[in-house]
Design an enzyme around this catalytic site. Structure first.
Site, PDB file in Angstrom:
ATOM      1  N   HIS A  67      31.848  33.945  56.687  1.00  9.11           N
ATOM      2  CA  HIS A  67      31.993  34.863  55.692  1.00  9.11           C
ATOM      3  C   HIS A  67      30.936  36.404  55.679  1.00  9.11           C
ATOM      4  CE1 HIS A  67      36.428  33.433  54.857  1.00  9.11           C
ATOM      5  NE2 HIS A  67      35.859  32.103  55.182  1.00  9.11           N
ATOM      6  N   GLN A  85      38.211  43.702  55.399  1.00  7.85           N
ATOM      7  CA  GLN A  85      38.353  45.166  55.353  1.00  7.85           C
ATOM      8  C   GLN A  85      39.094  45.458  53.952  1.00  7.85           C
ATOM      9  OE1 GLN A  85      35.917  47.966  56.004  1.00  7.85           O
ATOM     10  NE2 GLN A  85      37.559  48.983  54.250  1.00  7.85           N
ATOM     11  N   GLU A  87      41.424  43.398  52.145  1.00  6.79           N
ATOM     12  CA  GLU A  87      41.287  42.370  51.363  1.00  6.79           C
ATOM     13  C   GLU A  87      39.820  43.043  50.472  1.00  6.79           C
ATOM     14  OE1 GLU A  87      41.771  37.981  53.151  1.00  6.79           O
ATOM     15  OE2 GLU A  87      40.140  38.993  53.462  1.00  6.79           O
ATOM     16  N   GLN A  88      38.823  43.466  50.583  1.00  5.64           N
ATOM     17  CA  GLN A  88      37.877  43.961  49.867  1.00  5.64           C
ATOM     18  C   GLN A  88      38.114  45.635  49.391  1.00  5.64           C
ATOM     19  OE1 GLN A  88      33.838  43.421  50.425  1.00  5.64           O
ATOM     20  NE2 GLN A  88      33.925  41.539  52.070  1.00  5.64           N
ATOM     21  N   PHE A 119      28.250  33.700  49.650  1.00 11.07           N
ATOM     22  CA  PHE A 119      29.420  33.768  48.843  1.00 11.07           C
ATOM     23  C   PHE A 119      31.160  33.759  49.239  1.00 11.07           C
ATOM     24  CE2 PHE A 119      31.936  35.736  44.747  1.00 11.07           C
ATOM     25  CZ  PHE A 119      32.266  34.334  44.140  1.00 11.07           C
ATOM     26  N   VAL A 120      31.843  32.787  48.714  1.00 11.69           N
ATOM     27  CA  VAL A 120      33.056  33.579  48.761  1.00 11.69           C
ATOM     28  C   VAL A 120      34.475  33.396  48.333  1.00 11.69           C
ATOM     29  CG1 VAL A 120      34.886  32.582  50.461  1.00 11.69           C
ATOM     30  CG2 VAL A 120      32.631  31.815  51.701  1.00 11.69           C
ATOM     31  N   ALA A 122      38.148  34.928  46.970  1.00  9.96           N
ATOM     32  CA  ALA A 122      39.641  34.980  47.662  1.00  9.96           C
ATOM     33  C   ALA A 122      39.934  36.506  46.485  1.00  9.96           C
ATOM     34  CB  ALA A 122      40.739  34.039  47.064  1.00  9.96           C
ATOM     35  N   ALA A 123      38.750  37.493  47.476  1.00  4.52           N
ATOM     36  CA  ALA A 123      38.563  38.699  46.107  1.00  4.52           C
ATOM     37  C   ALA A 123      40.460  39.829  46.259  1.00  4.52           C
ATOM     38  CB  ALA A 123      38.151  39.519  47.529  1.00  4.52           C
TER      39      ALA A 123
END
Length: 173
Positions: A67, A85, A87-88, A119-120, A122-123
């Protein structure tokens, strides 16, 4: 797409379509393909997650290392996967100011130094302001707990990506 189409996919097509359900881990999709036929999307999801759960800790940490940092170097360079891309961007991380980017870069570096993986989160399920707060909070978690939390976030991301591929509501998966 429907489950009948998924079950009729050859190996290459399946890996092409599902290879990034788990970020940059097409080998997981390759392993899941051999579990066909799937009864429904939930069954497909169950196989992805069972594969992750069956890995030794080193393999699970390897998945996390695939990730990218949130709002990190890959975002700045334009080298994120299409899914990351979107998601962010959806979380507002593509429009951070310089101070916000610096704060996240520092927190990401502290996190990576502490846990050995990025750090992961779910954005898509978090707002832009929540990301640094959650990162700072999770920095204080015990390593075993944080590994479980991070893998839970990988599964949330996977569920959202499967929902996208099937045109489904992720809450129904």
């Amino acid at each position: 797409m429907d489950i009948e189409k998924v079950n009729s996919m050859d190996f290459g097509e399946f890996v092409d379509v599902f290879g990034n359900v788990i970020e940059r881990c097409p080998l997981i999709a390759a392993a899941v393909w051999s579990q066909r036929p799937f009864s429904d999307v939930e069954d497909l999801e169950k196989h992805f997650f069972a594969f992750i759960d069956a890995l030794p800790q080193s393999g699970q940490e390897g998945i996390l290392r695939c990730h990218p940092d949130l709002a990190g170097r890959e975002l700045q360079r334009g080298t994120l996967t299409a899914e990351s891309q979107r998601e962010q961007s959806g979380a507002g991380l593509t429009s951070l100011g310089a101070d916000e980017r610096l704060q996240l870069a520092e927190l990401n570096a502290q996190y990576r130094a502490r846990f050995g993986f990025p750090f992961v989160l779910a954005a898509r399920l978090s707002g832009r302001a929540a990301v640094p707060r959650e990162l700072a909070r999770r920095l204080h978690c015990p390593p075993a707990q944080e590994l479980r939390t991070a893998l839970g976030e990988v599964k949330k991301i996977g569920r959202l990506r499967l929902a996208d591929l099937f045109g489904a509501d992720p809450a129904r998966l």
